[in-house]
Scaffold this active site. Structure first.
Site, short mmCIF file in Angstrom:
data_model
loop_
_atom_site.label_atom_id
_atom_site.label_comp_id
_atom_site.label_asym_id
_atom_site.label_seq_id
_atom_site.Cartn_x
_atom_site.Cartn_y
_atom_site.Cartn_z
N THR A 117 -21.43 -19.31 -23.28
CA THR A 117 -20.01 -19.06 -23.09
C THR A 117 -19.21 -20.35 -22.99
O THR A 117 -19.73 -21.38 -22.51
CB THR A 117 -19.79 -18.26 -21.79
N TYR A 141 -20.21 -17.70 -12.97
CA TYR A 141 -20.59 -17.17 -14.28
C TYR A 141 -20.95 -18.33 -15.22
O TYR A 141 -22.04 -18.36 -15.81
CB TYR A 141 -19.44 -16.34 -14.87
#
Ligand code: UDP
Length: 329
Positions: A117, A141
């Site tokens: 990501t 995250y």
């Protein structure tokens, strides 16, 4: 026929990649715990319903299937939730990746594609951000994915025959052009999904999280990319690895971005509905701008995005929202 083992293949991005793999003639086996995925979204191959923390089942499944490559989508992906529940993210994203890699090693699988990501960059100094920018995530995250990337890099350093491609996604949105699959997770917190659900009347208003960011209109800017373009990037990454390509990290985005306000304006235009918007304070863990420098993936994988058009992205998501009638799992 090459066999591909896909974790999270019943989820939003995973299911679009399973579709692309099936269409390209690969044999697919999906491994998914259905925590956010749906059985009906697996359009090709068999589905094994199991968890990555169940190391026994995972190993047995991989050893029996003998995949030529593994694609790993199964993960938790909600930034604000990761700020509230970091351990869930380190467990699901870092520890479970480790479990999968141990099983891959046991099964002798040497090619691995990882869903990473743009959140690994955090507030990068230069935008668009290139793959060489330091990883400096600003939320759990991003940290959980960064750690998994480091494990992969070390695996490659220890065994040069083990090769991986890590695809760093920017903001994936939209749905299958044929409207068979799309984002179908009730609790989705993503901007385009929330905007469309608000237009549909599922929520009374859409909140704008922060209007004091250092951007032209004060709201965060993101690089929104159509899920079918992301799926194509995976097929190309797979061909690259099967063709004896070495480990690489690639950004997956279009190279330009839209602010939250611009996305809302586009959603209102596409839907024709002037839904209610409320400006509110910042959400934890949001970098102000994330835009991909996509030079490397275009050159090395010859990736050519087909749907670089915000209105098309929103249109496919809107068609999907209105057609699947909330059929979850
Ligand atoms: N956002 C917002 N309202 C919402 C959902 C998201 O203002 O209901 C903002 C969010 O703060 C971020 C951007 O939209 O600046 C994209 O958020 P999203 O959750 O879609 O993706 P992320 O970039 O966090 O992966």
């Amino acid at each position: 026929m090459k066999r591909i083992f896909v974790t999270g293949g019943a989820g939003y991005i995973g299911s679009h990649v399973v579709k692309a793999l099936g269409e390209a003639g690969y044999e697919v086996l999906t491994y998914d715990n259905l925590s956010t995925g749906n059985k009906w979204s697996v359009l090709y191959g068999e589905l094994i319903i199991a968890d990555l923390s169940d190391e026994e089942t995972l190993k047995k499944t991989i050893v029996k299937f003998k995949p030529d490559a593994i694609m790993h989508f199964a993960a938790s992906i909600v930034v604000p939730e990761s700020v509230r529940s970091p351990l869930k993210y380190y467990q699901n994203n870092t520890v479970n990746t480790l479990n999968l890699l141990k099983a891959a090693q046991e099964g002798g699988v040497k090619e691995f594609i990882f869903s990473s990501t743009a959140a690994v960059y955090g507030n990068a100094e230069k935008m668009p951000v290139g793959e060489n920018a330091p990883m400096s995530p600003v939320n759990p995250y991003g940290s959980s994915k960064m750690m998994a990337e480091k494990i992969l890099r070390d695996m490659h350093l220890a065994d040069n025959d083990f090769n991986y491609v890590s695809l760093r996604y920017f903001n994936v949105a939209g749905a299958d052009g044929g409207c068979r699959i799309g984002q179908a997770y009730k609790e989705s917190t993503h901007l385009i999904t929330r905007a469309l659900k608000t237009a549909k009347g599922e929520f009374q208003k859409l909140q704008v999280f922060g209007t004091d960011y250092p951007t032209p209109d004060g709201t965060c800017i993101r690089d929104y990319i159509h899920v079918d373009d992301i799926a194509d990037a995976h097929v190309l990454a797979l061909e690259y690895l099967l063709d004896k390509g070495k480990s690489e990290v690639f950004n997956c985005g279009y190279g330009h971005g839209y602010s939250v306000r611009e996305v809302i304006a586009a959603a209102k235009k596409v839907t024709g509905i002037d839904f209610k918007v409320e400006e509110t304070g910042r959400r934890g863990g949001d970098p102000s701008i994330l835009i991909a420098d996509n030079t490397k993936i275009k050159q090395k994988l010859r990736w050519q995005p087909k749907y670089d058009d915000l209105e098309y992205i929103i249109k496919t998501a809107w068609t999907w929202e209105n057609s699947y009638h909330g059929k979850y799992s």
